[in-house]
Design a protein around this motif. Structure first.
Motif, PDB file in Angstrom:
ATOM      1  N   VAL A   1       0.875  -1.173   0.000  1.00 36.14           N
ATOM      2  CA  VAL A   1       0.000   0.000   0.000  1.00 36.14           C
ATOM      3  C   VAL A   1       0.911   1.222   0.000  1.00 36.14           C
ATOM      4  O   VAL A   1       1.345   1.704   1.056  1.00 36.14           O
ATOM      5  N   THR A   2       1.212   1.725  -1.193  1.00 37.73           N
ATOM      6  CA  THR A   2       2.219   2.783  -1.336  1.00 37.73           C
ATOM      7  C   THR A   2       1.617   4.175  -1.417  1.00 37.73           C
ATOM      8  O   THR A   2       2.335   5.145  -1.681  1.00 37.73           O
TER       9      THR A   2
ATOM     10  N   ASP B   1       0.842  -4.801  13.445  1.00 36.58           N
ATOM     11  CA  ASP B   1       0.371  -6.043  14.065  1.00 36.58           C
ATOM     12  C   ASP B   1      -0.511  -6.822  13.099  1.00 36.58           C
ATOM     13  O   ASP B   1      -0.402  -8.057  12.993  1.00 36.58           O
ATOM     14  N   PHE B   2      -1.397  -6.104  12.413  1.00 36.20           N
ATOM     15  CA  PHE B   2      -2.340  -6.737  11.492  1.00 36.20           C
ATOM     16  C   PHE B   2      -1.591  -7.474  10.381  1.00 36.20           C
ATOM     17  O   PHE B   2      -1.903  -8.616  10.050  1.00 36.20           O
ATOM     18  N   ILE B   3      -0.596  -6.807   9.802  1.00 33.67           N
ATOM     19  CA  ILE B   3       0.149  -7.396   8.686  1.00 33.67           C
ATOM     20  C   ILE B   3       0.934  -8.621   9.146  1.00 33.67           C
ATOM     21  O   ILE B   3       0.944  -9.661   8.481  1.00 33.67           O
ATOM     22  N   ARG B   4       1.575  -8.530  10.308  1.00 31.21           N
ATOM     23  CA  ARG B   4       2.364  -9.668  10.788  1.00 31.21           C
ATOM     24  C   ARG B   4       1.475 -10.856  11.125  1.00 31.21           C
ATOM     25  O   ARG B   4       1.859 -12.008  10.920  1.00 31.21           O
TER      26      ARG B   4
ATOM     27  N   GLN C   1      -4.323  -5.572   2.429  1.00 33.29           N
ATOM     28  CA  GLN C   1      -4.845  -4.858   1.259  1.00 33.29           C
ATOM     29  C   GLN C   1      -6.350  -5.066   1.114  1.00 33.29           C
ATOM     30  O   GLN C   1      -7.097  -4.123   0.859  1.00 33.29           O
ATOM     31  N   ARG C   2      -6.792  -6.317   1.310  1.00 34.18           N
ATOM     32  CA  ARG C   2      -8.229  -6.612   1.197  1.00 34.18           C
ATOM     33  C   ARG C   2      -9.016  -5.881   2.276  1.00 34.18           C
ATOM     34  O   ARG C   2     -10.129  -5.401   2.035  1.00 34.18           O
ATOM     35  N   TYR C   3      -8.439  -5.775   3.467  1.00 32.87           N
ATOM     36  CA  TYR C   3      -9.135  -5.119   4.576  1.00 32.87           C
ATOM     37  C   TYR C   3      -9.409  -3.660   4.248  1.00 32.87           C
ATOM     38  O   TYR C   3     -10.506  -3.150   4.495  1.00 32.87           O
ATOM     39  N   LEU C   4      -8.410  -2.986   3.700  1.00 28.10           N
ATOM     40  CA  LEU C   4      -8.594  -1.573   3.346  1.00 28.10           C
ATOM     41  C   LEU C   4      -9.647  -1.404   2.252  1.00 28.10           C
ATOM     42  O   LEU C   4     -10.359  -0.404   2.208  1.00 28.10           O
TER      43      LEU C   4
END
Length: 615
Positions: free
Chosen positions: A279-280, A346-349, A357-360
């Motif tokens: 997510v850049t 935390d979420f990514i790890r 990405q899907r969450y956003l």
């Protein structure tokens, strides 16, 4: 600032630059006739609609409407102000600008600012070297690696480590000729009882950059678990003003512009984690409340902002405050709160990059959904009084914030959940709407409402031709000003007309491209650039008089319809004196309309009326 830049310098700058050469560094162009075309860098498209004219030294996208001169292109592609773009292009052209970007009242002298910038750049290099290449940085490097930050991210964001020593940076910069007083003023050091010490000690260091990519401050994350504060940012200084800087915007702005969306996060570590997950287009306000200046910065590049904040109470309250600020700037807002107790890292790890990405994408609430969910979170839905209080609060949100479509959808959901009739909720909503102030997102200044009837093509075309003539030749501007032209059929046409008059009064001999570079409103840039890129018909005084007559006829007929409606209403209300006065106005307007429709000249009407469809 713009008035400090002489017209002659701007025109000489444009003369030395080749717009095709500069645009080609960002866009793959191919020649088509006398122009060059390519895929627009300002919006997503599959078929090229972006055109660059070497003859006019201008560009225009027939898809999104972006357009202007080489200066406007650099302003838009790099997110620079007009003076900043002039300075950047002047360096390329080998010209010395006759002004400084720091020439503002009360500004720190330019040489001192340069010293502060250089000190920050050297500090960033020192911190990075200590992290990546010394034993002192091993603990910090291990911490970052256990957090899942790869070496690529550390290099990309320039992360470093400020060691435990009290004056490591001060000694390093002092040996290079920097005065201690400058380091204190710049926020790199602190004066403790007459002893100058490093501000940052035993912290992971994150450089904060301005839009030009220059280091202007730092964020420091403490390594010791009991250190206070956990996050320490540079203080306000002549270089660093928190209310005007968004972390990572310098690197993210092109992706934000391409997607039309910015992801706004709470801290720099969140942004670094998001970038690692692909997510850049993420930026952060660095622990300070979102300001009007932040919102205006985002508005340069984005139409939509996703608030990706923590789902705890502090994050929810911060999101509610940010909503209002962003909407006042005319941005569309969605909210994607992370589960309570989890930040993006935390979420990514825990769940992986694709899940992030899907969450956003799938968990972003609209403004209305977010506010209703917040109401629900604090509501007592076990009691009848609690349910009624929640419903009233929900209807207030819908009355103030929701579009008609959102209102209809949410009312049906509320009716189903609480077993009340849709009609009852709609009636209550209607009553609330009469008493509550609306807080809809402001429309852009010249955005036309969906229910507005389209204007007849001939009137709009006539207005465009008049504007085109004024943009191309000063003499037509003078003629139409003498004719008293002060309004055109469309609001954006009238606004551009006012800008042209003001521009010609201040810059009578300047190229029209200078005006195009100064326009801030996207609708006006779109209109002006399209008119300048379009090949005009043959223009002379007779043709322009025809166009002017077409516009005035439209204005009179519009006024007649308005007075007619007022007259009918006056008769319905029994206000016979008003009705008689209005009939007199209608008769006067009818006479003026007939005079314009049957001009006192012989032969056919002019070219302008033919093209506008008024023959």
């Amino acid at each position: 600032m713009m008035r400090k830049i002489p017209d002659a310098f701007v025109e000489e700058l444009r003369r030395r630059l080749d717009i095709v050469e500069i645009v080609s560094e960002y866009v793959q162009l191919r020649r088509t006739g006398r122009s060059w075309v390519g895929l627009c860098p300002f919006h997503n498209e599959r078929t090229p609609s972006f055109s660059v004219s070497p003859d006019r030294q201008m560009y225009h996208c027939f898809g999104c409407g972006a357009g202007g001169t080489v200066i406007r292109f650099v302003m838009d592609i790099d997110g620079l102000t007009f003076p900043e773009a002039v300075v950047k292009l002047a360096e390329r052209a080998g010209l010395d600008p006759p002004f400084s970007l720091d020439e503002t009242p009360g500004a720190t002298p330019h040489s001192r600012l340069d010293g502060m910038k250089e000190a920050h750049e050297l500090a960033a290099k020192l911190y990075s070297y200590i992290l990546m290449n010394t034993g002192a940085g091993v603990q910090a490097l291990t911490y970052l690696e256990t957090r899942g930050f790869p070496r690529q991210s550390l290099v990309e964001f320039g992360l470093g480590y400020a060691p435990k020593g009290s004056d490591t940076l001060v000694r390093f910069l002092r040996r290079r000729g920097f005065a201690e007083s400058l380091l204190v003023e710049a926020g790199l050091a602190v004066d403790v009882g007459g002893r100058v010490m490093d501000r940052f000690r035993d912290r992971v260091m994150v450089p904060i950059r301005n839009l030009q990519g220059q280091v202007i401050g730092f964020g420091g994350r403490a390594l010791a678990p009991d250190a206070k504060p956990k996050y320490l940012n540079s203080p306000e200084s002549p270089l660093f003003r928190k209310s005007e800087v968004l972390f990572h915007l310098d690197a993210a702005r092109r992706q934000i512009r391409k997607l039309g969306t910015a992801v706004l996060m709470e801290g720099y570590m969140d942004v670094i984690a998001a970038s690692r997950a692909g997510v850049t287009n993420a930026v952060a306000s660095m622990g300070t409340s979102l300001t009007e200046q932040h919102a205006q910065l985002l508005k340069r590049y984005a139409e939509r902002v996703i608030l990706a904040y923590d789902g705890d109470e502090a994050g929810i309250q911060a999101a509610k405050r940010a909503l209002d600020v962003l909407e006042q700037a005319g941005l569309s807002v969605q909210v994607a709160l992370f589960p309570e107790g989890e930040d993006p890292d935390d979420f990514i790890r825990a769940r992986g990059e694709r899940a992030f990405q899907r969450y956003l994408q799938s968990n972003a609430w609209t403004e209305v959904q977010f506010l209703l969910q917040d109401l629900r979170r604090n509501a007592n839905l076990e009691s009848m009084s609690g349910k009624m209080a929640f419903l009233r609060g929900a209807l207030e949100v819908l009355a103030q914030r929701a579009t008609p479509i959102e209102q209809d959808a949410e009312i049906r959901e509320l009716a189903r959940e609480f077993e009340v009739s849709v009609d009852a909720l709609k009636e209550e909503l209607s009553q609330l709407a009469k008493t509550l102030p609306g807080r809809h997102r402001p429309r852009r200044r010249f955005e036309r409402t969906a229910e507005a009837a389209p204007l007849p093509k001939g009137h709009v075309l006539a207005g465009n031709r008049l504007l085109q003539a004024m943009l191309l030749e000063h003499r037509w501007c003078e003629m139409l000003m003498q004719e008293g032209l002060d309004e055109l059929p469309l609001p954006e046409q009238t606004a551009l007309l006012a800008h042209i008059y003001q521009f010609r009064s201040e810059h009578p001999d300047a190229d029209t491209g200078f005006l195009l570079d100064q326009l801030d409103e996207p609708a006006l840039v779109r209109l002006a650039s399209s008119l300048l890129m379009e090949e005009p018909p043959q223009l002379d005084a007779r043709v322009l008089q025809d166009y002017l007559r077409t516009v005035r006829l439209y204005q009179l007929e519009t006024a007649y319809q308005r007075v007619l409606q007022q007259s009918v209403q006056a008769q319905v209300d029994g206000r016979m004196d008003d009705a008689a006065a209005l009939r007199g106005e209608m008769e006067a307007l009818q006479r003026q309309i007939q005079q314009l429709k049957w001009p006192q000249w012989t032969g056919k009407l002019g070219t302008g009326l033919k093209e506008a469809g008024q023959e």
